[in-house]
Design a protein around this motif. Structure first.
Motif, short mmCIF file in Angstrom:
data_model
loop_
_atom_site.label_atom_id
_atom_site.label_comp_id
_atom_site.label_asym_id
_atom_site.label_seq_id
_atom_site.Cartn_x
_atom_site.Cartn_y
_atom_site.Cartn_z
N ASP A 37 15.36 40.07 7.10
CA ASP A 37 14.92 39.64 6.46
C ASP A 37 15.66 38.74 5.51
N GLN A 38 16.78 39.29 4.61
CA GLN A 38 17.61 38.24 4.43
C GLN A 38 18.49 37.73 4.59
N GLY A 39 19.07 38.22 6.00
CA GLY A 39 19.58 36.79 6.46
C GLY A 39 18.98 35.23 7.57
N GLU A 40 17.46 35.72 7.06
CA GLU A 40 17.10 34.88 7.82
C GLU A 40 16.51 33.93 6.27
N ALA A 41 16.10 34.29 5.12
CA ALA A 41 16.32 33.97 3.43
C ALA A 41 17.56 32.74 3.46
N LEU A 42 18.59 33.75 3.79
CA LEU A 42 19.50 33.32 3.32
C LEU A 42 19.73 31.73 4.31
N ARG A 43 19.57 32.10 5.69
CA ARG A 43 19.73 30.65 6.37
C ARG A 43 19.03 29.28 5.81
N ASP A 44 17.45 29.83 5.50
CA ASP A 44 16.23 28.80 4.82
C ASP A 44 16.94 28.11 3.65
N GLN A 45 17.59 29.09 2.47
CA GLN A 45 18.49 28.82 1.73
C GLN A 45 19.29 27.55 1.50
N ILE A 46 20.61 27.72 2.45
CA ILE A 46 21.28 26.89 3.50
C ILE A 46 21.23 25.69 3.83
#
Length: 104
Positions: A37-46
């Protein structure tokens, strides 16, 4: 002189902004290795940040194009209303450039 400085600053700003967009895209590709989830959240923010950056860049490009168009229109209007003055100015500038070139 001030207009050249402003145009130069705008060009530098646009170049830096484009570099930022490229770096963000690269970071997004590199973050594909992150899992969970952290990776996906980071990608969404980017992605959101990148979309905002592209939108801002597009708006800035449109503003620069509009100002350039306005300057061209103003110049054409002046030349059409004052043709002899325009010819005199052009001849004077040409003569000055010719003198500077022949001295070298």
């Amino acid at each position: 002189m001030a207009r050249k400085k402003t145009a130069s600053n705008q060009d530098e700003l646009l170049n830096e902004f484009q570099a930022l967009v490229r770096d963000t895209e690269s970071l997004l590709q590199q973050s594909a290795n992150l899992a969970g989830d952290q990776g996906e959240a980071l990608r969404d923010q980017i992605r959101n940040s990148l979309d905002r950056a592209r939108s801002t860049l597009h708006s800035a490009e449109e503003a620069v194009m509009e100002r350039g168009k306005a300057a061209v229109d103003a110049t054409e209007g002046y030349v059409q209303t004052h043709p002899w003055q325009s010819i005199s100015i052009a001849a004077g500038v040409g003569m000055l450039l010719g003198m500077l070139i022949t001295k070298r």
